[in-house]
Design a protein around this motif. Sequence first.
Motif, PDB file in Angstrom:
ATOM      1  N   GLU A 168      -3.793  -5.375  -1.290  1.00 47.12           N
ATOM      2  CA  GLU A 168      -5.022  -4.877  -0.684  1.00 47.12           C
ATOM      3  C   GLU A 168      -5.992  -4.608  -1.833  1.00 47.12           C
ATOM      4  O   GLU A 168      -5.613  -4.055  -2.862  1.00 47.12           O
ATOM      5  CB  GLU A 168      -4.731  -3.592   0.073  1.00 47.12           C
ATOM      6  CG  GLU A 168      -5.929  -3.039   0.789  1.00 47.12           C
ATOM      7  CD  GLU A 168      -5.588  -1.794   1.586  1.00 47.12           C
ATOM      8  OE1 GLU A 168      -6.534  -1.097   1.964  1.00 47.12           O
ATOM      9  OE2 GLU A 168      -4.403  -1.527   1.816  1.00 47.12           O
ATOM     10  N   ILE A 169      -7.227  -5.036  -1.695  1.00 43.56           N
ATOM     11  CA  ILE A 169      -8.227  -4.838  -2.734  1.00 43.56           C
ATOM     12  C   ILE A 169      -9.001  -3.565  -2.421  1.00 43.56           C
ATOM     13  O   ILE A 169      -9.564  -3.421  -1.347  1.00 43.56           O
ATOM     14  CB  ILE A 169      -9.189  -6.041  -2.811  1.00 43.56           C
ATOM     15  CG1 ILE A 169      -8.412  -7.306  -3.169  1.00 43.56           C
ATOM     16  CG2 ILE A 169     -10.297  -5.776  -3.817  1.00 43.56           C
ATOM     17  CD1 ILE A 169      -9.237  -8.575  -3.066  1.00 43.56           C
ATOM     18  N   LYS A 170      -8.972  -2.626  -3.363  1.00 44.54           N
ATOM     19  CA  LYS A 170      -9.701  -1.368  -3.212  1.00 44.54           C
ATOM     20  C   LYS A 170     -10.838  -1.376  -4.228  1.00 44.54           C
ATOM     21  O   LYS A 170     -10.610  -1.519  -5.426  1.00 44.54           O
ATOM     22  CB  LYS A 170      -8.804  -0.170  -3.492  1.00 44.54           C
ATOM     23  CG  LYS A 170      -7.690   0.032  -2.495  1.00 44.54           C
ATOM     24  CD  LYS A 170      -8.193   0.761  -1.305  1.00 44.54           C
ATOM     25  CE  LYS A 170      -7.020   1.100  -0.394  1.00 44.54           C
ATOM     26  NZ  LYS A 170      -7.397   1.948   0.684  1.00 44.54           N
ATOM     27  N   LEU A 171     -12.065  -1.264  -3.726  1.00 42.80           N
ATOM     28  CA  LEU A 171     -13.223  -1.209  -4.609  1.00 42.80           C
ATOM     29  C   LEU A 171     -13.579   0.244  -4.863  1.00 42.80           C
ATOM     30  O   LEU A 171     -13.721   1.030  -3.932  1.00 42.80           O
ATOM     31  CB  LEU A 171     -14.411  -1.933  -3.979  1.00 42.80           C
ATOM     32  CG  LEU A 171     -14.203  -3.419  -3.697  1.00 42.80           C
ATOM     33  CD1 LEU A 171     -15.427  -4.001  -3.025  1.00 42.80           C
ATOM     34  CD2 LEU A 171     -13.890  -4.171  -4.972  1.00 42.80           C
ATOM     35  N   GLY A 172     -13.695   0.585  -6.125  1.00 42.85           N
ATOM     36  CA  GLY A 172     -14.073   1.927  -6.514  1.00 42.85           C
ATOM     37  C   GLY A 172     -15.333   1.855  -7.348  1.00 42.85           C
ATOM     38  O   GLY A 172     -15.943   0.798  -7.492  1.00 42.85           O
ATOM     39  N   ARG A 173     -15.677   2.960  -7.914  1.00 41.79           N
ATOM     40  CA  ARG A 173     -16.861   3.001  -8.757  1.00 41.79           C
ATOM     41  C   ARG A 173     -16.541   2.285 -10.074  1.00 41.79           C
ATOM     42  O   ARG A 173     -15.770   2.768 -10.882  1.00 41.79           O
ATOM     43  CB  ARG A 173     -17.233   4.450  -9.015  1.00 41.79           C
ATOM     44  CG  ARG A 173     -18.562   4.611  -9.636  1.00 41.79           C
ATOM     45  CD  ARG A 173     -18.978   6.062  -9.577  1.00 41.79           C
ATOM     46  NE  ARG A 173     -20.293   6.169 -10.155  1.00 41.79           N
ATOM     47  CZ  ARG A 173     -20.725   7.218 -10.768  1.00 41.79           C
ATOM     48  NH1 ARG A 173     -19.955   8.272 -10.887  1.00 41.79           N
ATOM     49  NH2 ARG A 173     -21.936   7.241 -11.263  1.00 41.79           N
ATOM     50  N   LYS A 174     -17.118   1.112 -10.252  1.00 37.85           N
ATOM     51  CA  LYS A 174     -16.933   0.287 -11.442  1.00 37.85           C
ATOM     52  C   LYS A 174     -15.474  -0.092 -11.671  1.00 37.85           C
ATOM     53  O   LYS A 174     -15.022  -0.191 -12.814  1.00 37.85           O
ATOM     54  CB  LYS A 174     -17.492   0.978 -12.679  1.00 37.85           C
ATOM     55  CG  LYS A 174     -18.984   1.170 -12.623  1.00 37.85           C
ATOM     56  CD  LYS A 174     -19.503   1.678 -13.943  1.00 37.85           C
ATOM     57  CE  LYS A 174     -21.012   1.798 -13.898  1.00 37.85           C
ATOM     58  NZ  LYS A 174     -21.564   2.143 -15.190  1.00 37.85           N
ATOM     59  N   GLN A 175     -14.701  -0.260 -10.607  1.00 38.67           N
ATOM     60  CA  GLN A 175     -13.318  -0.670 -10.758  1.00 38.67           C
ATOM     61  C   GLN A 175     -12.839  -1.424  -9.524  1.00 38.67           C
ATOM     62  O   GLN A 175     -13.384  -1.270  -8.441  1.00 38.67           O
ATOM     63  CB  GLN A 175     -12.409   0.530 -11.006  1.00 38.67           C
ATOM     64  CG  GLN A 175     -12.273   1.462  -9.811  1.00 38.67           C
ATOM     65  CD  GLN A 175     -11.337   2.616 -10.086  1.00 38.67           C
ATOM     66  OE1 GLN A 175     -10.625   2.621 -11.075  1.00 38.67           O
ATOM     67  NE2 GLN A 175     -11.332   3.602  -9.212  1.00 38.67           N
ATOM     68  N   ILE A 176     -11.839  -2.245  -9.739  1.00 37.49           N
ATOM     69  CA  ILE A 176     -11.158  -2.948  -8.659  1.00 37.49           C
ATOM     70  C   ILE A 176      -9.682  -2.613  -8.801  1.00 37.49           C
ATOM     71  O   ILE A 176      -9.110  -2.774  -9.878  1.00 37.49           O
ATOM     72  CB  ILE A 176     -11.344  -4.474  -8.762  1.00 37.49           C
ATOM     73  CG1 ILE A 176     -12.820  -4.840  -8.640  1.00 37.49           C
ATOM     74  CG2 ILE A 176     -10.518  -5.185  -7.695  1.00 37.49           C
ATOM     75  CD1 ILE A 176     -13.097  -6.296  -8.925  1.00 37.49           C
ATOM     76  N   GLY A 187       1.248  -2.888   2.163  1.00 35.59           N
ATOM     77  CA  GLY A 187       2.284  -2.098   2.788  1.00 35.59           C
ATOM     78  C   GLY A 187       2.630  -0.834   2.023  1.00 35.59           C
ATOM     79  O   GLY A 187       3.385  -0.019   2.512  1.00 35.59           O
ATOM     80  N   SER A 188       2.104  -0.669   0.816  1.00 34.19           N
ATOM     81  CA  SER A 188       2.403   0.546   0.061  1.00 34.19           C
ATOM     82  C   SER A 188       1.355   1.598   0.383  1.00 34.19           C
ATOM     83  O   SER A 188       0.304   1.322   0.916  1.00 34.19           O
ATOM     84  CB  SER A 188       2.432   0.267  -1.447  1.00 34.19           C
ATOM     85  OG  SER A 188       1.131  -0.001  -1.916  1.00 34.19           O
ATOM     86  N   GLU A 189       1.681   2.820   0.024  1.00 34.66           N
ATOM     87  CA  GLU A 189       0.764   3.930   0.272  1.00 34.66           C
ATOM     88  C   GLU A 189      -0.158   4.092  -0.924  1.00 34.66           C
ATOM     89  O   GLU A 189       0.288   4.088  -2.050  1.00 34.66           O
ATOM     90  CB  GLU A 189       1.547   5.226   0.465  1.00 34.66           C
ATOM     91  CG  GLU A 189       2.476   5.172   1.662  1.00 34.66           C
ATOM     92  CD  GLU A 189       3.356   6.403   1.734  1.00 34.66           C
ATOM     93  OE1 GLU A 189       3.004   7.428   1.137  1.00 34.66           O
ATOM     94  OE2 GLU A 189       4.380   6.325   2.392  1.00 34.66           O
ATOM     95  N   ASP A 190      -1.439   4.223  -0.680  1.00 35.86           N
ATOM     96  CA  ASP A 190      -2.397   4.480  -1.747  1.00 35.86           C
ATOM     97  C   ASP A 190      -2.788   5.939  -1.665  1.00 35.86           C
ATOM     98  O   ASP A 190      -3.612   6.325  -0.866  1.00 35.86           O
ATOM     99  CB  ASP A 190      -3.622   3.573  -1.607  1.00 35.86           C
ATOM    100  CG  ASP A 190      -4.635   3.838  -2.707  1.00 35.86           C
ATOM    101  OD1 ASP A 190      -5.805   3.469  -2.502  1.00 35.86           O
ATOM    102  OD2 ASP A 190      -4.285   4.391  -3.753  1.00 35.86           O
ATOM    103  N   ASN A 191      -2.185   6.761  -2.495  1.00 38.02           N
ATOM    104  CA  ASN A 191      -2.384   8.200  -2.408  1.00 38.02           C
ATOM    105  C   ASN A 191      -3.339   8.745  -3.454  1.00 38.02           C
ATOM    106  O   ASN A 191      -3.355   9.929  -3.724  1.00 38.02           O
ATOM    107  CB  ASN A 191      -1.043   8.924  -2.551  1.00 38.02           C
ATOM    108  CG  ASN A 191      -0.152   8.686  -1.356  1.00 38.02           C
ATOM    109  OD1 ASN A 191      -0.638   8.651  -0.242  1.00 38.02           O
ATOM    110  ND2 ASN A 191       1.126   8.525  -1.591  1.00 38.02           N
ATOM    111  N   GLU A 192      -4.137   7.886  -4.095  1.00 40.87           N
ATOM    112  CA  GLU A 192      -5.013   8.372  -5.147  1.00 40.87           C
ATOM    113  C   GLU A 192      -6.435   8.620  -4.666  1.00 40.87           C
ATOM    114  O   GLU A 192      -7.324   8.821  -5.462  1.00 40.87           O
ATOM    115  CB  GLU A 192      -5.050   7.361  -6.303  1.00 40.87           C
ATOM    116  CG  GLU A 192      -3.786   7.374  -7.106  1.00 40.87           C
ATOM    117  CD  GLU A 192      -3.940   6.567  -8.382  1.00 40.87           C
ATOM    118  OE1 GLU A 192      -5.081   6.395  -8.850  1.00 40.87           O
ATOM    119  OE2 GLU A 192      -2.930   6.138  -8.914  1.00 40.87           O
TER     120      GLU A 192
END
Length: 122
Positions: A102-110, A116-121
């Motif tokens: 899964e692609i998560k876009l953040g501030r100046k980061q990918i 299927g994993s948990e993204d807890n950050e």
Amino acid sequence: MLTGSDLLAKVKELGDVSKSDLVRACGYVSNKKGGGERLNFTAFYESLLEAKGVSLGATGVAGIGKGGRKLSYVATVQGNGNLLIGKAYTALLDLKSGDEFEIKLGRKQIRLIPAGSEDNED
């Protein structure tokens, strides 16, 4: 947190479980400020690589890559807009063809999160 041969044995013992369960069972878990659980995937994979004999240095991994080049941990967007990570990096993480993220876009980061994993950050 398990390391070395203990880590390799536990991974082999657990077999075909989810990546989240694997990280949790090997002890790579910390508590967030709000009381939630945070899975430390990076620390787990670094320990796993080290247990398999791959040493991660401050400037990259020596001896891996085409023609003896060292990995730079820098990727460049290609002319067609694609962002290529490269075989040497996927080999370091033991990724196989068909693995999904899964692609998560953040501030100046990918961030690439295994599907299927948990993204807890957050």
